[in-house]
Write a protein that holds these residues in place. Structure first.
Motif, PDB file in Angstrom:
ATOM      1  N   PRO A 188       0.805  -1.219   0.000  1.00 15.37           N
ATOM      2  CA  PRO A 188       0.000   0.000   0.000  1.00 15.37           C
ATOM      3  C   PRO A 188       0.842   1.275   0.000  1.00 15.37           C
ATOM      4  CG  PRO A 188      -0.274  -1.206   2.084  1.00 15.37           C
ATOM      5  CD  PRO A 188       0.561  -2.056   1.189  1.00 15.37           C
ATOM      6  N   GLU A 189       2.071   1.155   0.466  1.00  7.86           N
ATOM      7  CA  GLU A 189       3.011   2.276   0.403  1.00  7.86           C
ATOM      8  C   GLU A 189       4.390   1.704   0.233  1.00  7.86           C
ATOM      9  OE1 GLU A 189       2.952   5.614   3.200  1.00  7.86           O
ATOM     10  OE2 GLU A 189       1.487   4.384   4.233  1.00  7.86           O
ATOM     11  N   LEU A 190       5.295   2.518  -0.272  1.00  7.19           N
ATOM     12  CA  LEU A 190       6.669   2.045  -0.487  1.00  7.19           C
ATOM     13  C   LEU A 190       7.259   1.485   0.806  1.00  7.19           C
ATOM     14  CD1 LEU A 190       9.475   3.710  -2.479  1.00  7.19           C
ATOM     15  CD2 LEU A 190       9.881   3.221  -0.079  1.00  7.19           C
ATOM     16  N   GLU A 191       7.049   2.222   1.909  1.00  9.93           N
ATOM     17  CA  GLU A 191       7.673   1.814   3.171  1.00  9.93           C
ATOM     18  C   GLU A 191       7.112   0.476   3.665  1.00  9.93           C
ATOM     19  OE1 GLU A 191       6.398   4.772   2.529  1.00  9.93           O
ATOM     20  OE2 GLU A 191       7.891   6.325   2.955  1.00  9.93           O
ATOM     21  N   ILE A 192       5.810   0.286   3.485  1.00  8.57           N
ATOM     22  CA  ILE A 192       5.181  -0.952   3.943  1.00  8.57           C
ATOM     23  C   ILE A 192       5.559  -2.103   3.023  1.00  8.57           C
ATOM     24  CG2 ILE A 192       2.958  -2.058   4.398  1.00  8.57           C
ATOM     25  CD1 ILE A 192       1.840   0.728   4.983  1.00  8.57           C
ATOM     26  N   MET A 207       8.415  -2.397   1.540  1.00 13.84           N
ATOM     27  CA  MET A 207       9.755  -2.834   1.938  1.00 13.84           C
ATOM     28  C   MET A 207       9.720  -3.574   3.264  1.00 13.84           C
ATOM     29  SD  MET A 207      12.307   0.157   0.712  1.00 13.84           S
ATOM     30  CE  MET A 207      13.734  -0.848   1.068  1.00 13.84           C
ATOM     31  N   ALA A 208       8.863  -3.116   4.174  1.00 16.93           N
ATOM     32  CA  ALA A 208       8.758  -3.806   5.460  1.00 16.93           C
ATOM     33  C   ALA A 208       8.355  -5.262   5.234  1.00 16.93           C
ATOM     34  CB  ALA A 208       7.740  -3.102   6.351  1.00 16.93           C
ATOM     35  N   ASN A 226      11.117  -7.260   3.742  1.00 20.40           N
ATOM     36  CA  ASN A 226      12.105  -7.552   4.796  1.00 20.40           C
ATOM     37  C   ASN A 226      11.671  -8.762   5.614  1.00 20.40           C
ATOM     38  OD1 ASN A 226      13.639  -5.337   4.106  1.00 20.40           O
ATOM     39  ND2 ASN A 226      12.972  -4.079   5.821  1.00 20.40           N
ATOM     40  N   LEU A 248      12.148 -11.897   3.641  1.00 15.07           N
ATOM     41  CA  LEU A 248      13.535 -12.358   3.553  1.00 15.07           C
ATOM     42  C   LEU A 248      14.003 -12.977   4.867  1.00 15.07           C
ATOM     43  CD1 LEU A 248      15.132  -9.490   1.441  1.00 15.07           C
ATOM     44  CD2 LEU A 248      14.842 -11.872   0.782  1.00 15.07           C
TER      45      LEU A 248
END
Lengths: 96, 208
Positions: B27-31, B33-34, B37, B40
């Protein structure tokens, strides 16, 4: 979900090692400080960039005006004597 | 031992891949990536378990053989982790139900009498501490957010609630693992897990 454009902007500062300064690394969108910290952790410390994070609302920052460049910064240009480069550094002094 | 390792490996691999599906779609770039992460972290954990299982077999099979070349029926993961992502709230609810079990499970697994398993748990529990924090935060935010977000997270829990019991119901090889001292006594962690969950839901209703 709220549109990301509704989330305010935060500036992110990371301390890479104990004893060093926090340095500005970028910005991100988050609803509040807590979310901003976690986003900063997820976005900016994935490759062991840091040991501490600060987040600051971008609105809390007062920036210099590009129009003030001349009066602000120009006068320092011809005052190279302010650089501490005209001294002989004693041997054995490592952290200069 | 092999069955027990494959259970842990399959759980983390499948959930990791589910989270990986969000890559580029968050929903957002930061989420976004979260979640990648988290994915991984989980894939990394599954590799540790698969490698150990492959070493135990000693039959020349690799972690990849175990992860990708077994038949679907041979997978031992719980049903919860393979549930489709759905919307973001659905993913958050699924991860929270898993994380709030996984955290206590790994804490207990740190005490395993098998050194290699305990070492994997010690490494993983640090990652999963953050996973639990992440999903807990989002459960609270969505629950306390807007009418829409509250409805979505509630729907997600209603939908996924039925899968949570499996996490605390030991398969025969899990009981065997617990009795032999290298596994985890699921009864012992169930009360701790429940108190975390009720603390969180109380926070949620308290804020309303």
């Amino acid at each position: 979900m709220a549109n990301s454009s509704e989330f305010p902007l935060w500036e992110v500062f990371i301390r890479s090692h104990g004893g060093l300064n926090h340095k500005h690394v970028g910005s991100l969108h988050a609803a509040d400080a807590q979310m901003a910290l976690e986003h900063a952790r997820d976005v900016y410390t994935r490759r062991m960039e840091g040991v501490s994070i600060w987040v600051v609302p971008s609105t809390a920052i007062t920036a210099s005006d590009p129009a003030d460049t001349d009066p602000f910064f120009e006068p320092a240009k011809d005052k190279i004597y302010r650089h501490p480069t005209f001294y002989d550094i004693p041997e054995g002094l490592k952290h200069m | 031992m092999r069955d027990f390792l494959l259970l842990l490996a399959d759980n983390t691999q499948i959930l990791g891949h589910r989270l990986g599906e969000w890559c580029g779609h968050g929903p957002e770039l930061e989420i976004d990536m979260a979640m990648t992460n988290l994915a991984l972290d989980l894939i990394g954990q599954s590799r540790n378990y698969y490698q150990y299982a492959a070493d135990l077999e000693g039959a020349g099979r690799t972690e990849d053989d175990l992860a990708y070349l077994r038949d679907a029926r041979e997978f031992r993961n719980c049903l919860l982790v393979e549930q489709p992502n759905g919307d973001f709230a659905h993913t958050v609810a699924r991860n929270f139900l898993f994380d709030s079990w996984h955290f206590f499970f790994l804490q207990a697994l740190c005490q395993s009498n098998d050194d290699r398993l305990a070492a994997i748990a010690v490494k993983s529990v640090k990652e999963v501490t953050y996973h639990l924090r992440w999903s807990s935060e989002w459960v609270i935010r969505l629950g306390d957010g807007t009418e829409e977000s509250h409805k979505r997270i509630q729907d997600a829990f209603d939908n996924l609630w039925t899968y949570r019991g499996e996490l605390l119901a030991p398969a025969p090889y899990e009981t065997e693992a617990a009795n032999a001292g290298y596994g985890v006594d699921l009864h012992a962690i169930s009360s701790r897990k429940c108190s975390t969950f009720s603390a969180l839901t109380q926070t949620q209703s308290g804020n309303e």
